[in-house]
Design a protein around this motif. Structure first.
Motif, PDB file in Angstrom:
ATOM      1  N   GLU A  72     -43.113-114.069 -16.574  1.00  8.60           N
ATOM      2  CA  GLU A  72     -44.483-113.918 -16.067  1.00  8.60           C
ATOM      3  C   GLU A  72     -45.536-114.025 -17.170  1.00  8.60           C
ATOM      4  OE1 GLU A  72     -45.132-110.390 -13.622  1.00  8.60           O
ATOM      5  OE2 GLU A  72     -42.975-110.310 -13.236  1.00  8.60           O
ATOM      6  N   HIS A  73     -45.086-114.029 -18.431  1.00 12.49           N
ATOM      7  CA  HIS A  73     -46.062-113.965 -19.532  1.00 12.49           C
ATOM      8  C   HIS A  73     -46.360-115.347 -20.109  1.00 12.49           C
ATOM      9  CE1 HIS A  73     -44.856-109.887 -19.196  1.00 12.49           C
ATOM     10  NE2 HIS A  73     -43.929-109.850 -20.128  1.00 12.49           N
ATOM     11  N   ASN A  74     -47.481-115.428 -20.836  1.00 12.13           N
ATOM     12  CA  ASN A  74     -47.763-116.603 -21.660  1.00 12.13           C
ATOM     13  C   ASN A  74     -48.583-116.158 -22.868  1.00 12.13           C
ATOM     14  OD1 ASN A  74     -50.647-116.693 -20.955  1.00 12.13           O
ATOM     15  ND2 ASN A  74     -49.876-117.259 -18.915  1.00 12.13           N
ATOM     16  N   THR A  75     -48.733-117.055 -23.826  1.00 15.29           N
ATOM     17  CA  THR A  75     -49.371-116.647 -25.087  1.00 15.29           C
ATOM     18  C   THR A  75     -50.863-116.335 -24.897  1.00 15.29           C
ATOM     19  OG1 THR A  75     -49.682-118.959 -25.660  1.00 15.29           O
ATOM     20  CG2 THR A  75     -47.737-117.868 -26.564  1.00 15.29           C
ATOM     21  N   ALA A  76     -51.507-116.942 -23.904  1.00 15.80           N
ATOM     22  CA  ALA A  76     -52.929-116.642 -23.659  1.00 15.80           C
ATOM     23  C   ALA A  76     -53.104-115.169 -23.293  1.00 15.80           C
ATOM     24  CB  ALA A  76     -53.466-117.538 -22.543  1.00 15.80           C
ATOM     25  N   GLN A  77     -52.092-114.594 -22.655  1.00 15.86           N
ATOM     26  CA  GLN A  77     -52.181-113.177 -22.284  1.00 15.86           C
ATOM     27  C   GLN A  77     -52.177-112.272 -23.526  1.00 15.86           C
ATOM     28  OE1 GLN A  77     -48.916-112.580 -19.576  1.00 15.86           O
ATOM     29  NE2 GLN A  77     -49.911-113.695 -17.907  1.00 15.86           N
ATOM     30  N   VAL A  78     -51.574-112.753 -24.606  1.00 14.81           N
ATOM     31  CA  VAL A  78     -51.595-111.953 -25.837  1.00 14.81           C
ATOM     32  C   VAL A  78     -53.022-111.886 -26.395  1.00 14.81           C
ATOM     33  CG1 VAL A  78     -50.619-111.624 -28.140  1.00 14.81           C
ATOM     34  CG2 VAL A  78     -49.192-112.570 -26.315  1.00 14.81           C
ATOM     35  N   ASP A  79     -53.782-112.967 -26.228  1.00 16.50           N
ATOM     36  CA  ASP A  79     -55.194-112.935 -26.632  1.00 16.50           C
ATOM     37  C   ASP A  79     -55.959-111.921 -25.790  1.00 16.50           C
ATOM     38  OD1 ASP A  79     -54.761-114.948 -28.505  1.00 16.50           O
ATOM     39  OD2 ASP A  79     -55.106-116.530 -27.022  1.00 16.50           O
ATOM     40  N   GLN A  80     -55.645-111.896 -24.489  1.00 23.02           N
ATOM     41  CA  GLN A  80     -56.294-110.914 -23.607  1.00 23.02           C
ATOM     42  C   GLN A  80     -55.887-109.491 -24.007  1.00 23.02           C
ATOM     43  OE1 GLN A  80     -55.041-112.153 -19.690  1.00 23.02           O
ATOM     44  NE2 GLN A  80     -56.110-114.111 -19.835  1.00 23.02           N
ATOM     45  N   LEU A  81     -54.634-109.339 -24.390  1.00 22.38           N
ATOM     46  CA  LEU A  81     -54.150-108.035 -24.844  1.00 22.38           C
ATOM     47  C   LEU A  81     -54.935-107.578 -26.076  1.00 22.38           C
ATOM     48  CD1 LEU A  81     -52.004-105.714 -24.897  1.00 22.38           C
ATOM     49  CD2 LEU A  81     -50.594-107.220 -26.312  1.00 22.38           C
ATOM     50  N   ARG A  82     -55.121-108.498 -27.004  1.00 24.06           N
ATOM     51  CA  ARG A  82     -55.843-108.168 -28.234  1.00 24.06           C
ATOM     52  C   ARG A  82     -57.264-107.682 -27.915  1.00 24.06           C
ATOM     53  NH1 ARG A  82     -55.745-109.704 -33.760  1.00 24.06           N
ATOM     54  NH2 ARG A  82     -53.844-110.899 -33.421  1.00 24.06           N
ATOM     55  N   THR A  83     -57.943-108.422 -27.059  1.00 23.69           N
ATOM     56  CA  THR A  83     -59.328-108.068 -26.699  1.00 23.69           C
ATOM     57  C   THR A  83     -59.383-106.708 -26.019  1.00 23.69           C
ATOM     58  OG1 THR A  83     -59.721-110.422 -26.375  1.00 23.69           O
ATOM     59  CG2 THR A  83     -61.379-108.920 -25.480  1.00 23.69           C
ATOM     60  N   LEU A  84     -58.474-106.498 -25.064  1.00 23.50           N
ATOM     61  CA  LEU A  84     -58.467-105.239 -24.313  1.00 23.50           C
ATOM     62  C   LEU A  84     -58.084-104.053 -25.213  1.00 23.50           C
ATOM     63  CD1 LEU A  84     -58.883-104.139 -21.415  1.00 23.50           C
ATOM     64  CD2 LEU A  84     -56.428-104.449 -21.030  1.00 23.50           C
ATOM     65  N   ALA A  85     -57.105-104.266 -26.058  1.00 24.01           N
ATOM     66  CA  ALA A  85     -56.628-103.176 -26.924  1.00 24.01           C
ATOM     67  C   ALA A  85     -57.686-102.815 -27.967  1.00 24.01           C
ATOM     68  CB  ALA A  85     -55.321-103.567 -27.602  1.00 24.01           C
ATOM     69  N   GLU A  86     -58.419-103.811 -28.415  1.00 21.28           N
ATOM     70  CA  GLU A  86     -59.495-103.570 -29.376  1.00 21.28           C
ATOM     71  C   GLU A  86     -60.562-102.679 -28.742  1.00 21.28           C
ATOM     72  OE1 GLU A  86     -60.647-107.366 -30.848  1.00 21.28           O
ATOM     73  OE2 GLU A  86     -60.972-106.583 -32.873  1.00 21.28           O
ATOM     74  N   LYS A  87     -60.837-102.948 -27.471  1.00 21.97           N
ATOM     75  CA  LYS A  87     -61.880-102.215 -26.762  1.00 21.97           C
ATOM     76  C   LYS A  87     -61.399-100.829 -26.319  1.00 21.97           C
ATOM     77  CE  LYS A  87     -64.673-102.744 -22.604  1.00 21.97           C
ATOM     78  NZ  LYS A  87     -64.313-103.243 -21.285  1.00 21.97           N
TER      79      LYS A  87
END
Ligand SMILES: [Zn+2]
Length: 268
Positions: A72-87
């Protein structure tokens, strides 16, 4: 008296708890569980976990892409993870890792997603919660390449040598319902001789039910059963195991330790 303990790994966001999540939390609190770390599994889990944690002072969110669901995952989701985790600053990036037990899971994709998420944890200076099956050597090698702050190797099932390497990197090892089975002799031997300063308690609810709840939904309210068996196999008091494992989770994930008396501001 119920000892104060923390469930360092429970999936309270999962649909298995949709009907009675509040009751489960209440029952667990009544049993002494005073903290619940809820790790992410898929991108869709993140908001549900953050909402749950926003409404409860003792629920701590972790965010990550679980290797088990890599289809279910892809590498673009890791970018979303980074943004969300930063916030949102979750308590950890997790659960992440490698599952080489299931032959149907794409190992190359797992490796790619794991490395990218280790990089996120390193950049944001967050600890990690690791899921590792049949892949401890690969995980340990990658941790040396991406030296994250610290973390927990959840449902630890490796060797003494591997445990030693995790501990040398400041990691704690999570033990749960599997310990309650008498047939888990290798795991019990390991949990009996590891230094208490590196152990944490977990349920992995709704999965991995202990011996008293086979084929049923696992729940954080059963965490005292893990404490009981650890006390028995280590010949140490429930009090000391509860206190030390709680301090351990608070240390590796930087949680507030609510078992300690709150200092009176007058004394400051
Ligand atoms: Zn899990």
């Amino acid at each position: 008296m119920n000892e104060k303990i923390i469930d360092s790994h429970c999936h309270l966001d999962m649909p298995a708890f949709d009907q009675d999540r509040q009751q489960v939390l209440e029952k667990a609190r009544a049993a002494g569980v005073m903290g619940f770390v809820v790790p992410g599994t898929t991108r869709d889990s993140w908001q549900k976990i953050l909402d749950l944690a926003a409404g409860e002072t003792d629920v701590y969110p972790a965010l990550g892409l679980h290797p088990y669901f890599c289809a279910e995952h892809n590498t673009a989701q890791v970018d979303q993870l980074r943004t969300l985790a930063e916030k949102m600053r979750p308590v950890a990036i997790g659960e992440i890792g490698l599952d080489f037990f299931r032959p149907d899971l794409d190992q190359d994709l797992q490796l790619e997603l794991f490395e990218l998420q280790l990089q996120v944890a390193q950049d944001l200076e967050l600890p990690v919660i690791l899921h590792t099956r049949k892949a401890h050597e690969q995980v340990l090698k990658l941790l040396k390449q991406y030296p994250v702050r610290s973390g927990i190797s959840h449902a630890f099932n490796g060797s003494w040598q591997q445990a030693r390497q995790y501990m040398d990197m400041g990691f704690c090892l999570g033990f749960g319902g599997m310990l309650t089975y008498e047939r888990s002799s290798k795991l019990r031997t390991l949990a009996a001789k590891l230094p208490l300063e590196h152990l944490v308690l977990e349920t992995d609810a709704p999965d991995m039910p202990g011996a008293a709840h086979q084929y049923q939904r696992n729940s954080p309210e059963y965490l005292p059963e893990v404490l009981d068996v650890l006390s028995e196999i280590r010949s140490e008091s429930r009090q000391s195991i509860a206190a030390t494992t709680t301090i351990n989770v608070c240390r590796v994930l930087t949680l507030p330790d609510k078992t300690r008396p709150v200092p009176d501001p007058q004394d400051a």
